[in-house]
Design a protein around this motif. Structure first.
Motif, PDB file in Angstrom:
ATOM      1  N   ASP A   1      30.909 -49.814   4.373  1.00 63.48           N
ATOM      2  CA  ASP A   1      29.616 -49.755   3.677  1.00 63.48           C
ATOM      3  C   ASP A   1      29.176 -48.303   3.619  1.00 63.48           C
ATOM      4  N   GLU A   2      28.713 -47.854   2.460  1.00 61.31           N
ATOM      5  CA  GLU A   2      28.188 -46.500   2.353  1.00 61.31           C
ATOM      6  C   GLU A   2      26.676 -46.540   2.166  1.00 61.31           C
ATOM      7  N   LEU A   3      25.994 -45.593   2.778  1.00 61.51           N
ATOM      8  CA  LEU A   3      24.542 -45.549   2.767  1.00 61.51           C
ATOM      9  C   LEU A   3      24.046 -44.192   2.295  1.00 61.51           C
ATOM     10  N   ASN A   4      22.906 -44.203   1.631  1.00 62.56           N
ATOM     11  CA  ASN A   4      22.171 -42.993   1.311  1.00 62.56           C
ATOM     12  C   ASN A   4      21.194 -42.699   2.446  1.00 62.56           C
ATOM     13  N   TRP A   5      20.605 -41.492   2.434  1.00 64.14           N
ATOM     14  CA  TRP A   5      19.613 -41.146   3.438  1.00 64.14           C
ATOM     15  C   TRP A   5      18.496 -42.182   3.484  1.00 64.14           C
ATOM     16  N   TRP A   6      18.097 -42.548   4.696  1.00 64.57           N
ATOM     17  CA  TRP A   6      17.017 -43.464   5.026  1.00 64.57           C
ATOM     18  C   TRP A   6      17.360 -44.920   4.747  1.00 64.57           C
ATOM     19  N   GLU A   7      18.574 -45.211   4.322  1.00 64.20           N
ATOM     20  CA  GLU A   7      18.992 -46.604   4.200  1.00 64.20           C
ATOM     21  C   GLU A   7      19.532 -47.094   5.538  1.00 64.20           C
ATOM     22  N   SER A   8      19.382 -48.401   5.756  1.00 72.07           N
ATOM     23  CA  SER A   8      19.788 -49.000   7.026  1.00 72.07           C
ATOM     24  C   SER A   8      20.718 -50.178   6.792  1.00 72.07           C
ATOM     25  N   ALA A   9      21.559 -50.426   7.785  1.00 77.10           N
ATOM     26  CA  ALA A   9      22.393 -51.626   7.810  1.00 77.10           C
ATOM     27  C   ALA A   9      22.265 -52.244   9.197  1.00 77.10           C
ATOM     28  N   ARG A  10      22.177 -53.545   9.230  1.00 79.92           N
ATOM     29  CA  ARG A  10      22.095 -54.241  10.513  1.00 79.92           C
ATOM     30  C   ARG A  10      23.398 -54.986  10.775  1.00 79.92           C
ATOM     31  N   ILE A  11      23.927 -54.790  11.970  1.00 83.82           N
ATOM     32  CA  ILE A  11      25.116 -55.503  12.417  1.00 83.82           C
ATOM     33  C   ILE A  11      24.788 -56.112  13.771  1.00 83.82           C
ATOM     34  N   GLY A  12      24.879 -57.436  13.841  1.00 84.29           N
ATOM     35  CA  GLY A  12      24.458 -58.107  15.059  1.00 84.29           C
ATOM     36  C   GLY A  12      23.012 -57.794  15.361  1.00 84.29           C
ATOM     37  N   ASP A  13      22.739 -57.305  16.544  1.00 82.11           N
ATOM     38  CA  ASP A  13      21.379 -56.988  16.962  1.00 82.11           C
ATOM     39  C   ASP A  13      21.129 -55.485  17.019  1.00 82.11           C
ATOM     40  N   VAL A  14      21.818 -54.739  16.165  1.00 80.92           N
ATOM     41  CA  VAL A  14      21.652 -53.284  16.123  1.00 80.92           C
ATOM     42  C   VAL A  14      21.440 -52.855  14.675  1.00 80.92           C
ATOM     43  N   ARG A  15      20.453 -51.994  14.468  1.00 83.57           N
ATOM     44  CA  ARG A  15      20.195 -51.416  13.152  1.00 83.57           C
ATOM     45  C   ARG A  15      20.658 -49.965  13.134  1.00 83.57           C
ATOM     46  N   PHE A  16      21.385 -49.611  12.088  1.00 79.35           N
ATOM     47  CA  PHE A  16      21.920 -48.265  11.904  1.00 79.35           C
ATOM     48  C   PHE A  16      21.268 -47.656  10.671  1.00 79.35           C
ATOM     49  N   THR A  17      20.614 -46.521  10.840  1.00 77.93           N
ATOM     50  CA  THR A  17      19.946 -45.846   9.724  1.00 77.93           C
ATOM     51  C   THR A  17      20.577 -44.474   9.519  1.00 77.93           C
ATOM     52  N   PHE A  18      20.971 -44.201   8.285  1.00 74.92           N
ATOM     53  CA  PHE A  18      21.560 -42.914   7.916  1.00 74.92           C
ATOM     54  C   PHE A  18      20.433 -41.948   7.599  1.00 74.92           C
TER      55      PHE A  18
END
Length: 375
Positions: free
Chosen positions: A152-169
């Motif tokens: 998955d590719e993200l732009n600045w300030w976009e987030s992806a959630r996997i399980g119980d963790v959120r990752f924000t670029f």
């Protein structure tokens, strides 16, 4: 419309001319004759039993350079995977903290940008586990050509959630290139990693039958605002319990390392020059631990736009309001003219000059696992 070229927040020039490279090369030939590389980052024996068995407690293990193994929310997360024995013509200065063959199965890989010292394809291939890749915008197509399809590719300030963790670029000030023809064709940045409490009324399984963590959109619903598992975050999420005045420090665990939290928020800065974005990142997130680069800054006239000095890293740390600082991006490769000892000495002098409590700077050896909740 899909972007084909990326820029920094500020109008800085990161492209270098032939004359600048020539000047640096001439200076470097003279400098390296007198540089002392006798100091190397120490390695400790990794606690492999803990790393392979732990799915309950947050931990941080420095592999080397910008590569960490982060255990959080039941996930094994690797940042900027590089186990390479050399970079260009320079041999590695110290071995990786955990040999790649001894790594536990990896659930998520975070890539800050495409430079070879932050994305080493042979290392990525050798990692075991499901290896869901979160990468900057513009980079996924290159990885799919290499045979990695769970990307998955993200732009600045976009987030992806996997399980119980959120990752924000989040933004950084840098540049990218892997070939002579792809200058700034993919983005660069850092990652904020946050545990997300599961709501009882929307509880869901976090693992598929294969054992792979299920991201929000694959579970049939979105956990973030919008119509996918991405969203732009609000401007302020409050402050960290560890952040604030410089005389604050956390209690120590029996290992001597501070106890942070059972659910810490981590900031992996990637690679960056100093810029105003650090302050905005601090305004949007309550950061407990910041992993900040301190190396590859000399000569400053050449490296300044894309690599912070140790003193600038301390300023960035204060800008983010983070509680604790883990230095990285030093000690593995001769990427510039500074040495690991010089970077650490300048970091310590800058800390003392700023009045930052020495307990807030956590200098890890390669291979040590810092148990963030003290357990």
């Amino acid at each position: 419309m899909r972007r084909t070229r990326f820029d920094n927040l500020d109008p800085v020039r990161t492209e270098k001319t032939f004359q600048q490279f020539k000047r640096w090369r001439q200076e470097r030939i003279r400098k390296l004759r007198t540089k002392d590389y006798s100091y190397t980052v120490p390695n400790v024996t990794p606690d492999l039993e803990y790393l392979h068995g732990n799915r309950q407690h947050p931990s941080l293990t420095w592999i080397g350079h910008s590569t960490f193994l982060i255990q959080l929310g039941g996930l094994n997360i690797v940042t900027d995977p590089v186990w390479a024995g050399q970079m260009a013509f320079q041999r590695r200065l110290a071995p990786p903290g955990v040999p790649i063959a001894d790594m536990p199965p990896v659930d998520v890989v975070l890539v800050s940008h495409s430079h070879y010292d932050h994305l080493h394809i042979p290392s990525l291939r050798k990692l075991n586990g499901p290896k869901r890749l979160l990468v900057p915008a513009g980079l996924s197509s290159k990885l799919r050509l290499k045979g990695f399809f769970d990307v998955d590719e993200l732009n600045w300030w976009e987030s992806a959630r996997i399980g119980d963790v959120r990752f924000t670029f989040v933004p950084a000030q840098h540049w990218t290139r892997r070939t002579p023809w792809d200058m700034n064709r993919s983005h660069w940045g850092g990652w904020v990693i946050e545990p997300v409490a599961e709501q009882p009324e929307t509880a869901r399984a976090t693992k598929a039958d294969s054992g792979r963590p299920v991201p929000a959109r694959e579970s049939g619903r979105s956990d973030l605002a919008g119509d996918s598992d991405r969203s732009v975050l609000p401007t302020d999420n409050g402050r960290s319990a560890l952040a604030g005045d410089s005389d604050q420090s956390a209690p120590a665990a029996s290992s001597g390392r501070p106890v942070v939290s059972r659910n810490p928020t981590l900031y992996f800065a990637g690679d960056s020059g100093y810029f105003r974005g650090f302050r905005e990142i601090g305004q949007r997130f309550a950061i407990d631990v910041a992993m900040m680069p301190i190396g590859a800054y000399d000569p400053e006239w050449f490296m300044g736009p894309q690599h912070v000095t140790p003193e600038e890293a301390l300023q960035a740390f204060e800008d983010t309001g983070a509680g604790l600082f883990v230095p990285m991006h030093y000690g593995a490769f001769k990427l510039a003219d500074d040495t690991p000892r010089e970077a650490l000495d300048r970091l310590e002098a800058g800390r003392a000059a700023r009045g930052i409590d020495e307990g807030r700077i956590i200098v890890l050896p390669h291979g040590e696992t810092w148990r963030l909740d003290g357990v």
